[in-house]
Write a protein that holds these residues in place. Structure first.
Motif, PDB file in Angstrom:
ATOM      1  N   ASP A  58      42.950  24.866   4.700  1.00  0.00           N
ATOM      2  CA  ASP A  58      43.339  26.029   3.893  1.00  0.00           C
ATOM      3  C   ASP A  58      44.729  25.794   3.321  1.00  0.00           C
ATOM      4  O   ASP A  58      45.565  25.162   3.956  1.00  0.00           O
ATOM      5  CB  ASP A  58      43.432  27.288   4.771  1.00  0.00           C
ATOM      6  N   ILE A  59      44.948  26.327   2.124  1.00  0.00           N
ATOM      7  CA  ILE A  59      46.303  26.317   1.568  1.00  0.00           C
ATOM      8  C   ILE A  59      46.663  27.752   1.227  1.00  0.00           C
ATOM      9  O   ILE A  59      45.865  28.477   0.632  1.00  0.00           O
ATOM     10  CB  ILE A  59      46.385  25.436   0.310  1.00  0.00           C
ATOM     11  N   HIS A  60      47.864  28.162   1.619  1.00  0.00           N
ATOM     12  CA  HIS A  60      48.276  29.547   1.407  1.00  0.00           C
ATOM     13  C   HIS A  60      49.231  29.644   0.235  1.00  0.00           C
ATOM     14  O   HIS A  60      49.989  28.719  -0.044  1.00  0.00           O
ATOM     15  CB  HIS A  60      48.937  30.079   2.684  1.00  0.00           C
ATOM     16  N   ALA A  61      49.183  30.800  -0.449  1.00  0.00           N
ATOM     17  CA  ALA A  61      50.003  30.996  -1.655  1.00  0.00           C
ATOM     18  C   ALA A  61      51.478  30.764  -1.332  1.00  0.00           C
ATOM     19  O   ALA A  61      51.981  31.239  -0.311  1.00  0.00           O
ATOM     20  CB  ALA A  61      49.799  32.403  -2.193  1.00  0.00           C
ATOM     21  N   GLY A  62      52.141  30.003  -2.204  1.00  0.00           N
ATOM     22  CA  GLY A  62      53.571  29.784  -2.043  1.00  0.00           C
ATOM     23  C   GLY A  62      53.931  28.878  -0.874  1.00  0.00           C
ATOM     24  O   GLY A  62      55.090  28.802  -0.493  1.00  0.00           O
ATOM     25  N   GLN A  63      52.934  28.185  -0.302  1.00  0.00           N
ATOM     26  CA  GLN A  63      53.219  27.307   0.828  1.00  0.00           C
ATOM     27  C   GLN A  63      52.770  25.865   0.529  1.00  0.00           C
ATOM     28  O   GLN A  63      52.091  25.614  -0.459  1.00  0.00           O
ATOM     29  CB  GLN A  63      52.485  27.805   2.072  1.00  0.00           C
ATOM     30  N   THR A  64      53.156  24.972   1.426  1.00  0.00           N
ATOM     31  CA  THR A  64      52.840  23.560   1.213  1.00  0.00           C
ATOM     32  C   THR A  64      51.984  23.024   2.351  1.00  0.00           C
ATOM     33  O   THR A  64      52.360  23.151   3.522  1.00  0.00           O
ATOM     34  CB  THR A  64      54.134  22.729   1.143  1.00  0.00           C
ATOM     35  N   LYS A 118      54.816  31.233   7.853  1.00  0.00           N
ATOM     36  CA  LYS A 118      53.586  31.549   8.615  1.00  0.00           C
ATOM     37  C   LYS A 118      52.389  31.609   7.676  1.00  0.00           C
ATOM     38  O   LYS A 118      52.494  32.124   6.567  1.00  0.00           O
ATOM     39  CB  LYS A 118      53.750  32.909   9.303  1.00  0.00           C
ATOM     40  N   PRO A 119      51.228  31.100   8.105  1.00  0.00           N
ATOM     41  CA  PRO A 119      50.034  31.206   7.268  1.00  0.00           C
ATOM     42  C   PRO A 119      49.636  32.663   7.045  1.00  0.00           C
ATOM     43  O   PRO A 119      49.850  33.501   7.911  1.00  0.00           O
ATOM     44  CB  PRO A 119      48.966  30.464   8.072  1.00  0.00           C
ATOM     45  N   SER A 168      60.128  17.179   6.044  1.00  0.00           N
ATOM     46  CA  SER A 168      61.132  17.965   5.343  1.00  0.00           C
ATOM     47  C   SER A 168      60.546  19.066   4.465  1.00  0.00           C
ATOM     48  O   SER A 168      61.252  20.005   4.163  1.00  0.00           O
ATOM     49  CB  SER A 168      62.073  17.061   4.542  1.00  0.00           C
ATOM     50  N   ILE A 169      59.299  18.995   4.030  1.00  0.00           N
ATOM     51  CA  ILE A 169      58.879  20.040   3.086  1.00  0.00           C
ATOM     52  C   ILE A 169      57.660  20.874   3.478  1.00  0.00           C
ATOM     53  O   ILE A 169      57.394  21.885   2.846  1.00  0.00           O
ATOM     54  CB  ILE A 169      58.603  19.451   1.679  1.00  0.00           C
ATOM     55  N   SER A 170      56.895  20.490   4.500  1.00  0.00           N
ATOM     56  CA  SER A 170      55.595  21.153   4.654  1.00  0.00           C
ATOM     57  C   SER A 170      55.661  22.429   5.490  1.00  0.00           C
ATOM     58  O   SER A 170      56.597  22.659   6.259  1.00  0.00           O
ATOM     59  CB  SER A 170      54.621  20.192   5.301  1.00  0.00           C
ATOM     60  N   ASP A 171      54.633  23.274   5.316  1.00  0.00           N
ATOM     61  CA  ASP A 171      54.427  24.433   6.180  1.00  0.00           C
ATOM     62  C   ASP A 171      53.279  24.149   7.144  1.00  0.00           C
ATOM     63  O   ASP A 171      53.297  24.561   8.281  1.00  0.00           O
ATOM     64  CB  ASP A 171      54.081  25.654   5.339  1.00  0.00           C
TER      65      ASP A 171
END
Lengths: 319, 544
Positions: free
Chosen positions: B301-307, B272-273, B484-487
């Motif tokens: 936006d990019i969130h910490a520890g996310q892709t 979750k963002p 396969s990898i994104s949030d």
């Protein structure tokens, strides 16, 4: 119309003119910082101080340097290269026949060396790493490694003195036919060719070999074209820019760098003329010769740039 | 004599390699491969790089690329052994009986010649028809391959035509002399998915209409399944499995084939963002040379520890976005907030710490490393620059990083040239991790890799994200990777953000037309997929 090529070409020419202007400044500064006084050297050591002062006034040497520079430049722009100090004659007249002779020699040397270099380069690519390539590379490297005065004297000794095929002294006059003139300049042409050939040949070979790595050369081979067609139709047109550049630099050398060859063969060209007048401390002549050499050099390089621009299909046919 | 058009019997192909620091020695690239191809049949050759598939394809023209030599076996084309004929005979074969379509049509056309002259060159050379006839045939082929303005496109130069169109012109060039066999060498690999589908359809139609036989070489099983009758799976120069398309994709016998069929097996639970993104891109507009806008009012936006995955075809502005964030291209409007404070637009004015916290991994790992430096020096450089580490301390940290990327200490003194493609990319990952960044920009990091190797890299990136809590901005054109990898996902098209949200939002209907096109263009491993997709397409790709 605003074709991008026209803009690029106009830009090159404008840059060339600017460069020529800067070169004229450097030439003038260079001749000014030479030690000694021109008036003194014309009149000799025994001249009275009054005579020297009078002559200085007459030659305008008391004006500030920048005034003399712009006077000189204004004269040059109107085709007046000034008067030679040593004989009081117009420099333009003295130079014109010399320049003609130098261009005559240089153009025959170019007519021999440029096609020869390109053809040898193509052959070297065709037979790369086999004996014809190694022979061509070896011979041309040897000829560029020997100083030109050495090649010159070798040729004079063997071809002229021993075999008696061509004269050792290349003197031209008005009454000679073209055949006689060519006979007279045969040896200097050969020497010049040997000096510039290797550079152009090796650049042709390298530029084409570079293109030969391209995927479109493989395409051409897989079309079943024979190797020489591949080089001629697919490799050479894409290697023109670097080849023209090195050809132009060598052509400039043929005009500008022939001093030694002219002196060896006592050829009445610009090089001889320059050397004579340097030893007479005739500054206006030296300036004029230097300016002519600079303009030859710059204009040949502009031509090379323009050919490279025009040879590029991306610029010639924009999207 | 059999009725086979092409018969390859016990083919062996070797090459001399020059590894750094070792004596040159001979290696075998293809061991004992045999295949038959009848008139009008299409055989797919599939395998990862180094499988020898291109080498085998070119052997049907008796051609060895870059020092490669056919050392044994026989190759029959139309009943004669082409390995025994001389140069002159080969020139009769090449371009007349067998023609070639390469991966990069853009590089395979002579930039200084008009397309038409190149397309009809072979036909004229072999005296197959007059110039007018050849030009008429070429225009006919341009038309049937769906090229725009078929009458005049031949007058253009290669740089005036798009990549997807060039690939079709090259197919026309191969068809023009009416060959018996065409070798297609990864003809759609360099194209965007949305363009690939059109080229694929054009090639399939051309094969069907002319009845020409083909060898179709690719690493993408889903693609080859659309055009081939049979498939030959290759690995390390050996035959793994041979069968009909249906058998290979529905009941693969060998373990390796099964792996290929189920590639992209990574699953990733969407996070979750958060309230505080690590990077905010706010209303960025950017252009090259001040004229054409390549990014128009983009905010993500990019969130910490996310892709965050940024997807789009070439020209969509996705790499430009990366250049703006790194400071290589200062934007004309908008701002970038990194970790709570605004970043200076231009790179030279950024602090060393800003540089450290924002790292980058590139598509081409081998050109992103200095070939004269060892792996230890490459990974050690950021340690020295950002943390002042030296000697034993630095070496210890390099070894830790090498363990993290599952390579280990034994690689520390190797040079990049001694590594495989996947290992090179791992070293690049270690180099960026060495800086302890908060955000890594990954620009098409798996695009140049084989599917199985790419999977390994993606797994590694996900594992490292868990350990280091690093955020990724993942730029790609490959939707399977995105899934396969994104949030969260940002879909870009011609410089604009057309769809943006969490992975589940973006990948759930209703779709906008472009996202629909993009999603439907990803080849699926089933028979008849190509026809289905083309039947219900709503819009065209920008690459056409």
């Amino acid at each position: 119309m605003g074709h991008p090529i026209l803009n690029l070409v106009a830009q090159r020419i404008a840059l060339g003119l600017l460069l020529l202007f800067l070169a004229s400044g450097l030439i003038f500064i260079g001749t000014q910082i030479l030690p000694g006084d021109v008036a003194q050297s014309i009149l000799g050591q025994s001249a009275t101080p009054e005579a020297v002062a009078n002559l200085r006034k007459e030659l305008g040497l008391n004006d500030p340097a920048y005034v003399r520079y712009f006077k000189w430049l204004a004269g040059v722009l109107q085709g007046d290269l000034g008067t030679a100090l040593s004989n009081g004659k117009s420099i333009a007249e003295g130079i014109s026949s010399r320049l003609q002779n130098t261009l005559f020699l240089a153009s025959w040397a170019a007519a021999l060396s440029v096609p020869l270099a390109v053809v040898l380069g193509l052959l070297a690519v065709q037979y790369r790493n086999r004996w014809p390539d190694k022979l061509i590379s070896g011979v041309s490297l040897a000829s560029i490694s020997l100083p030109e005065f050495f090649i010159g004297y070798l040729l004079i000794y063997f071809v002229s003195v021993q075999l008696g095929w061509f004269p050792s002294v290349a003197i031209l006059n008005e009454t000679m036919t073209l055949g006689e003139k060519l006979n007279a300049i045969a040896l200097p042409v050969v020497v010049l060719t040997m000096v510039v050939l290797a550079h152009m040949m090796r650049m042709t070979r390298a530029a084409i070999l570079n293109v030969m790595q391209s995927a479109y050369i493989e395409t051409a081979e897989l079309k079943g074209l024979n190797p020489f067609t591949v080089i001629r139709k697919h490799a050479f047109p894409n290697a023109i820019a670097p080849i023209v550049n090195v050809v132009m630099i060598n052509l400039a050398y043929l005009v500008v760098g022939v001093v030694i060859v002219e002196v060896i063969f006592v050829y009445p060209g610009m090089g001889q003329y320059l050397v004579d007048h340097v030893s007479k401390r005739d500054v206006p002549v030296v300036q004029a010769c230097a300016l002519i050499f600079a303009s030859v050099y710059i204009s040949l390089n502009i031509i090379a740039d323009i050919v490279s621009i025009v040879a590029n299909p991306r610029l010639r046919h924009p999207k | 004599m059999s009725d086979n058009l092409l018969e390859i019997k016990n083919l062996k192909i070797g090459a001399t390699v020059y590894p750094p620091g070792e004596k040159p020695h001979d290696i075998t690239i293809v061991h004992d491969v045999s295949l038959d191809l009848k008139k009008g049949q299409v055989m797919g050759l599939i395998g990862e790089s180094g499988a020898g598939k291109s080498t085998i394809g070119l052997s049907s023209m008796s051609y060895g690329r870059g020092g490669v030599e056919i050392t044994g076996g026989e190759v029959f084309v139309n009943g004669r052994d082409i390995l025994k004929i001389q140069a002159h005979g080969l020139r009769e074969l090449r371009g007349r009986e067998v023609t070639y379509v390469s991966q990069s049509a853009a590089a395979s056309f002579n930039p200084a010649m008009r397309l038409m002259d190149q397309v009809i060159e072979t036909t004229l050379l072999h005296g197959l028809s007059t110039k007018t006839q050849a030009e008429e045939r070429a225009i006919e082929l341009f038309r049937s391959l769906g090229l725009p303005d078929p009458e005049n496109i031949g007058n253009r130069y290669p740089h005036q035509v798009s990549g997807g169109q060039l690939q079709r012109v090259m197919t026309a060039m191969a068809l023009c002399p009416k060959p018996d066999l065409i070798v297609f060498d990864e003809p759609t690999t360099a194209l965007d998915v949305t363009t690939q589908i059109d080229v694929l359809a054009a090639i399939k139609k051309a094969i069907r209409d002319t009845g020409v036989a083909a060898l179709y070489i690719t690493h993408d099983l889903a693609v080859v399944a659309q055009v081939s009758d049979e498939i030959l799976v290759l690995r390390h120069g050996n035959m793994v499995e041979h069968g009909t398309v249906q058998q290979i994709i529905e009941e693969p016998k060998e373990e390796y084939t099964q792996e290929l069929v189920k590639a992209h097996s990574i699953t990733h639970e969407e996070k979750k963002p958060t309230d505080n993104p690590i990077l905010r891109v706010e209303n960025i507009t950017a252009s090259y040379a001040g004229t054409i806008k390549v990014l128009k009012d983009v905010s993500v936006d990019i969130h910490a520890g996310q892709t965050l995955a940024v997807v789009g075809e070439s020209g969509s502005g996705k790499s430009t976005l990366a250049r703006v964030i790194t400071g290589l291209l200062p934007p004309s409007e908008g701002r970038i907030v990194f970790d709570g404070k605004e970043l200076t637009p231009a790179l030279p004015n950024r602090s060393l710490d800003d540089l450290r916290e924002l790292q980058m991994i590139y598509q081409m790992a081998d050109v992103a490393m200095n070939p004269r430096q060892t792996v230890g020096q490459i990974i050690g450089r950021p340690l020295e620059l950002y943390f002042g580490m030296k000697g034993a301390e630095k070496r210890k940290r390099v070894i830790e990083l090498l363990d993290e990327i599952e390579m280990g200490e034994k690689f520390i003194d190797r040079y990049p040239a001694e590594l495989s493609g996947g290992q090179k990319q791992r070293v690049c990952i270690a180099r960026s991790l060495a800086a302890k960044p908060k955000l890594i920009i990954c620009d098409e990091v798996t695009s140049a890799l084989d599917p199985l190797v790419a999977d390994g890299i993606l797994k590694l990136l996900l594992d490292l994200q868990k350990i280091e809590n690093v955020a990724y901005l993942f730029i790609t054109h490959d939707l399977a990777t995105v899934k396969s990898i994104s949030d969260s996902i940002a879909v870009m098209y011609l410089g604009e953000l057309v769809r943006y949200g969490t992975k589940s939002e973006v990948l759930s209907p209703p779709f906008d037309d472009y996202t629909d096109l993009l999603l439907s263009s990803v080849p699926e491993m089933k028979l008849g997929w190509l026809e289905e997709v083309l039947a219900d397409r709503k819009m065209e790709s920008a690459g056409n």
